[in-house]
Write an enzyme that holds these catalytic residues in place. Structure first.
Site, mmCIF file in Angstrom:
data_model
loop_
_atom_site.group_PDB
_atom_site.id
_atom_site.type_symbol
_atom_site.label_atom_id
_atom_site.label_comp_id
_atom_site.label_asym_id
_atom_site.label_seq_id
_atom_site.Cartn_x
_atom_site.Cartn_y
_atom_site.Cartn_z
ATOM 1 N N LEU A 58 0.851 -1.179 0.000
ATOM 2 C CA LEU A 58 0.000 0.000 0.000
ATOM 3 C C LEU A 58 0.892 1.235 0.000
ATOM 4 C CD1 LEU A 58 -2.638 -1.150 2.639
ATOM 5 C CD2 LEU A 58 -2.835 -1.228 0.144
ATOM 6 N N SER A 59 0.299 2.403 -0.203
ATOM 7 C CA SER A 59 1.134 3.604 -0.247
ATOM 8 C C SER A 59 1.893 3.791 1.057
ATOM 9 C CB SER A 59 0.289 4.837 -0.564
ATOM 10 O OG SER A 59 -0.740 5.006 0.381
ATOM 11 N N GLU A 60 1.250 3.453 2.202
ATOM 12 C CA GLU A 60 1.952 3.478 3.487
ATOM 13 C C GLU A 60 1.427 2.402 4.420
ATOM 14 O OE1 GLU A 60 2.714 7.990 2.570
ATOM 15 O OE2 GLU A 60 0.789 7.033 2.940
ATOM 16 N N THR A 61 2.326 1.952 5.280
ATOM 17 C CA THR A 61 1.995 1.078 6.402
ATOM 18 C C THR A 61 2.513 1.756 7.658
ATOM 19 O OG1 THR A 61 2.118 -0.948 5.074
ATOM 20 C CG2 THR A 61 2.394 -1.184 7.454
ATOM 21 N N HIS B 289 -2.012 10.631 5.977
ATOM 22 C CA HIS B 289 -3.055 9.602 6.101
ATOM 23 C C HIS B 289 -2.681 8.521 7.104
ATOM 24 C CE1 HIS B 289 -1.639 6.301 3.343
ATOM 25 N NE2 HIS B 289 -2.746 5.661 3.669
#
Length: 305
Positions: free
Chosen positions: A44-47, A76
Site C-alpha cells: 500500500l502507499s503506506e503502512t 493519512h
C-alpha cells in the site's frame, strides 16, 4: 509471534474509497528491516507501525513506511493511526466521544483529536508538526509539461507557478489550468526524476493542483505522483496538503483569520478522497494549521511474524 493488523480507508467515509492504510499494532520488537519488508508485502502507499511511546503521557510511537522507504511524517497514516487507536480503546462506546492524543513521529510529537460517533465514520485531525517552508528550486515550465504530457500553457494559473515546498516531506507544487488539465495528465516518471529537485534527502514528489473540484465543496482538486517513494499515484496525501498550504498562502495572500478548505484527490483513480485543511493566518503568515479526515476499517487479521 502473531501481531494484529487492520486495513483502514482514510480520508473517506466510505469503504473502498480514499487511501488504504495498513496499521500494525504492538510492533515493538520488529526490526527496521522487518517493517520495511512488511510494508512491501502489504504494497500500500503506506503502512504504519504502532509502538510503545517514549513518553508515558503519549498515545503511541509511529513508524511509517512506503514500499520503498521510511517517512518522517505522513498525513493519512497519522489520521488512520489516531482512528485505529481510538476505536481499539473506545469502539464500543454508545455515545459520542472526543479524544486527544499525542503521537510520536520522526518529525516530532503530533497532537491529534479524534471524534467517535456511533453509526458514523470516525474523524481525526492533527496539528501540523512543522509549518510549510518554501525550498529553493528553479523549474522550466516546458520540462514540467513534457513530464505530464501537457502543453506548457496548461501549467500555471493566475499568479500560481511551480514551486517547491515541504512540511516534513518535499513536494513540487504544480498548478494546472483546470480540472480537465489535471485529469488528462500522463505522468512520465523518468522525465520527472530528471527534473525534480532533491531536498531533505528525498526526490521532490509531484503534487498537481487546480482550483475547484468535482465535489462542489472542494477548494482544490489534486493528484500526487511519487516515483521516489515507490508510488505510481497516491489517492490522498496529507503531507502534500500540508505543503500546499504554504503555496496557497504565498500566492493567494490570504487575509488574517481562519481559512477552512476542502481538498479532493484520488478522483481519477476511482478512490475519491476529501482532506480537511484549516489555516490560521496572522500578519500574513501561517500561525497554525491542521489537517483532518474520516477513516473506516475495511479488514483486520494477524501477521505471523
Amino acid at each position: 509471534m502473531a501481531r494484529r493488523y487492520a486495513i483502514y480507508d482514510v480520508f473517506t467515509e466510505k469503504r473502498l474509497a480514499g487511501n488504504p492504510l495498513a496499521v500494525v499494532f504492538d510492533a515493538d520488537g520488529l526490526t527496521e528491516e522487518a517493517m520495511q519488508a512488511i510494508a512491501q508485502e502489504f504494497n500500500l502507499s503506506e503502512t504504519v507501525f504502532l509502538l510503545r511511546p517514549e513518553s508515558a503521557a503519549h498515545s503511541a510511537r509511529l513508524r511509517i513506511f512506503t514500499p520503498a522507504h521510511e517517512l518522517p511524517f505522513a498525513g493519512h497514516p497519522t489520521v488512520g493511526a489516531a482512528v485505529a487507536i481510538a476505536e481499539t480503546a473506545y469502539g464500543d462506546a454508545n455515545s459520542a466521544l472526543e479524544l486527544m492524543q499525542v503521537l510520536e513521529e520522526s518529525v516530532g510529537p503530533v497532537r491529534a483529536v479524534v471524534r467517535l460517533k456511533p453509526g458514523s465514520a470516525t474523524f481525526a485531525e492533527f496539528d501540523l508538526p512543522r509549518k510549510p517552508s518554501r525550498l529553493e528550486a528553479q523549474f522550466d515550465r516546458q520540462e514540467i509539461a513534457d513530464a505530464l504530457a501537457l502543453k506548457a500553457t496548461q501549467v500555471g494559473f493566475e499568479n500560481h507557478v511551480p514551486s517547491f515546498w515541504s512540511a516534513g516531506v518535499p513536494f513540487v507544487m504544480v498548478p494546472l489550468h483546470d480540472i480537465r488539465s489535471v485529469a488528462s495528465v500522463e505522468f512520465d516518471p523518468q522525465r520527472w526524476e530528471h527534473l525534480a529537485p532533491l531536498a531533505e534527502g528525498r526526490l521532490g514528489a509531484a503534487y498537481l493542483y487546480c482550483r475547484g473540484g468535482i465535489n462542489h465543496m472542494a477548494r482544490f482538486h489534486t493528484r500526487m505522483f511519487a516515483p521516489g517513494m515507490g508510488l505510481v499515484e497516491d489517492p490522498a496525501t496529507g503531507s502534500a496538503a500540508a505543503a500546499l498550504s504554504g503555496a496557497v498562502n504565498f500566492f493567494d495572500g490570504l487575509v488574517d483569520g481562519h481559512h477552512p478548505m476542502l481538498i479532493e484527490q484520488g478522483v481519477e483513480m476511482g478512490r475519491p478522497s476529501i482532506i480537511h485543511l484549516h489555516l490560521n493566518i496572522a500578519e500574513g503568515k501561517i500561525a497554525s494549521a491542521r489537517i483532518g479526515g474520516h477513516a473506516v476499517k475495511l479488514a483486520e487479521g494477524e501477521l505471523a511474524v
